[in-house]
Scaffold this active site. Structure first.
Site: not given
Lengths: 457, 291
Positions: B15-18, B41, B95-96, B210, B247
């Site tokens: 339900t969050g924005k993202q 919810k 998630t970071e 990397e 990172h």
């Protein structure tokens, strides 16, 4: 986030590990009075968040308060691994019988905590690992169970703890004391979200007690938010003025000594942009990532890049995933219009929102991005080289109208005419500076028209 | 870890924005989103699917195969443990900045329960033409097109660029596996290479690594004996040592984690390491010619 010794040792004490009585001092006079308060011979130790203080002459013994004052005079202001020493820790001297090494750290290989212990302390653990590997023990810990006394004891099996000729009972007591300390150290590591908690040396005193003579603690950067009070006693990262501004904005900006400004999204793409600039013979002026939620901060980010006086041209390299290139490009255009920089800019824009972003660039700046990152970067490196040869300063005072752009559009863009006109008003100034804006559209367009026709989009 | 079209996906934090935005994109693309989680919810319907109080409730009511977490850093541990305890076998943690010790707790629980974790700090997974999980621009046809190249990448943005270059060179992707930019990850480079090696739809592999850590070196050891041709790009050669390059995992300490060390290991395994991502098409063509 790194902590200096005086800020790290209280964490050990809280876990029940003994540390020498000590007081931090910021002046020779303070060191002298602390030494007097502690009484007897003391150690005077440079406080720095990293580096080898002993080898730099930053750790000195002092027999009395006057000697402590002299030691502090010698140490304060000294440079340890690039850190200027601002304070010393004045500590009681310990009567050492043996020195060990103990640490707990986050280990990528086992994906869990790793406890390390060596019967050889007081030297680099890397050195011990290389020259006396049998005296260094490593034990991965199941984080769900933690470290219990039996596992800690098992680590010590077969190690000579230097109890020497002592009785079997004394040797067993020494082993128990070390195992207890390892369990306490593990608890401190967990309680404080450490990346690394290291005691070197962990001393066995002549009276048999164990005492942590030094302590290195690194707080996991991702845990700072839930350890705010603790983080206040950590050492802030040493930052340049621009880097500090980036941090305040929530942006990871690293100032470098090149002349090609970099604005890209995502750490991987930003590093790659720097790599490819280097590959084409150029030098990046910065690392600046506006990935994650920071993609909405393109405007302040670009302002940061342009405020580096070394920047002679700009590469904007967006490959949108989570980060929407239309939002980022909007921010770039806002900043560009506000600052009106006089340097050329080279765009490569792909991924989420790129169709809208390309339209925006065409309408507001009169440019079409390059088809590939390499084309954009090669052009930018050439522009930086030319600007360098001409000796033109990177950014004018902001009044000069932007000779911006990646590649000229196909002549359809309305904005282009305005831009060009604007640029011409300052043509005299540019001539004076000995540089006609070669990196700007006119020339590129002809040469690359074929490439564009064959391009993917 | 590879996700395929038929798999049922739970969105924790739907339900969050993202969560809302990317659930919509995933649904449009064909990802089979079956439910969402938001403890506050429960009982609601969001993005056309039921919202439950927990992953356990969602498992009981609808069942799911994969859970993707759009959850803030300090909530990740509880949400991931909820999914693992619910019996979820595949977690994608986007998630970071999740505290590292939380990550270790989640991975320990995953190990015990036989769950695979991609991430944290991954942009997600894509099977072009079928589904994607996370926030990858799978819907950009110039970047993701069904094909036979498997891509494993620590970075989302750079992985996206590599995919763009692959498609521009006429290739398509069998799977994109984003493993994440954190120092401690559920799925390592080597784990991802193994799954792509075992994947029938994958004929060749691109490793996008990397600086920092030793994951590429470990993968190189496996790739020594791998039959499928592979090429690699390692980002960060021009980065100064001792600095975290965005990172959390991208940092060179002493001689550990350098670009040179990774390049050497991969080249010793017969993998061409590119100077620039734009070379990926040419190099892959050459590798496939040899293979």
């Amino acid at each position: 986030m790194d902590f200096e010794e005086h800020a790290a040792k209280p964490l050990l004490e809280a876990a029940g590990i003994a540390v020498p009585r000590g007081l931090p001092a910021r002046s020779p006079g303070e060191a002298e009075s602390h030494a007097a308060a502690i009484g007897g011979p003391v150690m005077v130790k440079a406080q720095a968040p990293a580096g080898k203080r002993g080898k730099a002459g930053g750790i000195r013994a002092a027999g009395d308060p006057a000697a402590a004052r002299e030691a502090a005079e010698a140490i304060l202001g000294m440079d340890v691994a690039g850190h200027r020493v601002e304070s010393v820790l004045v500590e009681e001297q310990a009567a050492i019988a043996a020195e060990y090494y103990a640490a707990v750290l986050n280990d990528a290989a086992s994906k869990g905590p790793l406890v390390m212990f060596s019967s050889e302390g007081g030297m680099d653990v890397e050195e011990v690992a290389a020259s006396m590997p049998d005296r260094l023990r490593r034990a991965p810990v199941d984080i769900a169970r933690g470290l219990d006394l039996a596992s800690a004891r098992a680590m010590l099996d077969g190690l000579d703890l230097g109890a020497g000729e002592a009785s079997a009972a004394e040797a067993a007591a020494a082993e128990t004391a070390v195992a207890d300390t390892l369990v306490a150290l593990y608890r401190a590591y967990r309680d404080n979200d450490a990346d690394l908690l290291e005691v070197n040396p962990l001393a066995r005193l002549e009276d048999g007690r164990l005492m942590a003579l030094d302590c290195k603690y690194t707080l996991d950067d991702s845990s700072v938010k839930r350890r705010e009070a603790l983080a206040k006693s950590g050492s802030p990262e040493r930052l340049t003025g621009l880097e500090a501004r980036g941090q305040a904005l929530g942006l990871k900006y690293i100032e470098l000594d090149g002349d090609v400004g970099v604005l890209a999204n995502g750490a991987g793409l930003t590093m790659t942009t720097m790599d490819v600039i280097t590959h084409h013979g150029g030098r990046p002026a910065n690392f600046l990532e506006i990935g994650g939620e920071a993609y909405t901060k393109a405007k302040p980010a670009l302002e940061l890049v342009l405020d580096n006086p070394g920047v002679k041209c700009l590469v904007v390299n967006f490959c949108g995933a989570f980060a929407r290139t239309d939002v980022m490009t909007g921010g770039v255009l806002d900043a560009w219009e506000a600052l009106a920089p006089s340097i050329p800019a080279f765009f490569s824009v792909h991924g989420t929102g790129s169709a809208e972003a390309r339209t925006m660039l065409r309408e507001r700046l009169g440019v079409t991005p390059y088809e590939t990152m390499d084309e954009a970067i090669a052009a930018a490196v050439a522009a930086a080289r030319e600007a360098g040869e001409a000796g033109k300063p990177g950014r004018a005072d902001g009044r000069e109208t932007g000779a911006a752009t990646g590649r000229e559009p196909d002549g359809k863009a309305d904005g282009a005419a305005g831009r060009k006109a604007g640029r011409e008003t300052d043509e005299a100034a540019e001539r004076e500076a000995g540089r006609k804006t070669d990196a700007t559209p006119e020339r590129e367009a002809g040469g690359e028209a074929g490439g564009k026709a064959g391009g993917a989009s | 870890m590879i996700v395929r079209g038929g798999q049922r996906v739970l969105v924790q934090g739907i339900t969050g924005k993202q969560g809302t935005f990317w659930t919509g994109r995933m649904q449009e693309y064909g990802t089979r989103i079956v439910a969402g989680v938001n403890p506050k919810k429960a009982g609601a319907v969001h993005c056309g699917v039921p919202v439950y109080a927990s992953a356990r409730d969602a498992m009981r009511e609808t069942g799911f195969d994969v859970s993707v977490l759009f959850i803030p850093p300090l909530g990740v541990k509880a949400a991931a443990l909820d999914a693992i305890e619910a019996g979820c076998r595949r977690l994608v943690v986007l998630t970071e900045h999740v505290p590292v010790q939380d990550v270790m707790e989640v991975l320990a629980a995953a190990r015990v329960n036989g769950a695979a974790v991609a991430g944290p700090n991954t942009a997600g997974l894509v099977t072009p033409g079928e589904c994607f999980v996370g926030f990858m621009p799978a819907f950009e046809r110039g970047i993701f097109r069904p094909g036979s190249v498997g891509v494993v990448s620590r970075s989302g943005s750079l992985g996206t660029l590599i995919c763009l270059n692959l498609v521009q060179a006429g290739f398509g992707e069998s799977a994109f596996v984003g493993i994440g930019g954190d120092p401690i990850l559920g799925t390592t480079t080597c784990d991802a290479v193994r799954s792509l090696d075992a994947d029938e739809r994958t004929d060749a592999i691109v490793v996008v690594g990397e600086i920092g850590g030793t994951m590429e070196e470990e993968a190189a050891e496996y790739m020594q004996d791998m039959r499928k041709p592979a090429v690699a790009f390692i980002a960060g050669g021009a980065s100064p040592p001792g600095k975290k390059m965005g990172h959390a995992g991208a940092i060179v300490m002493g001689d550990k984690g350098t670009c040179a060390s990774k390049r050497k290991a991969l080249e010793a395994a017969g993998v061409e390491v590119l100077d620039t991502p734009s070379d990926v098409g040419r190099a892959l063509g050459a590798a496939l010619g040899r293979g």
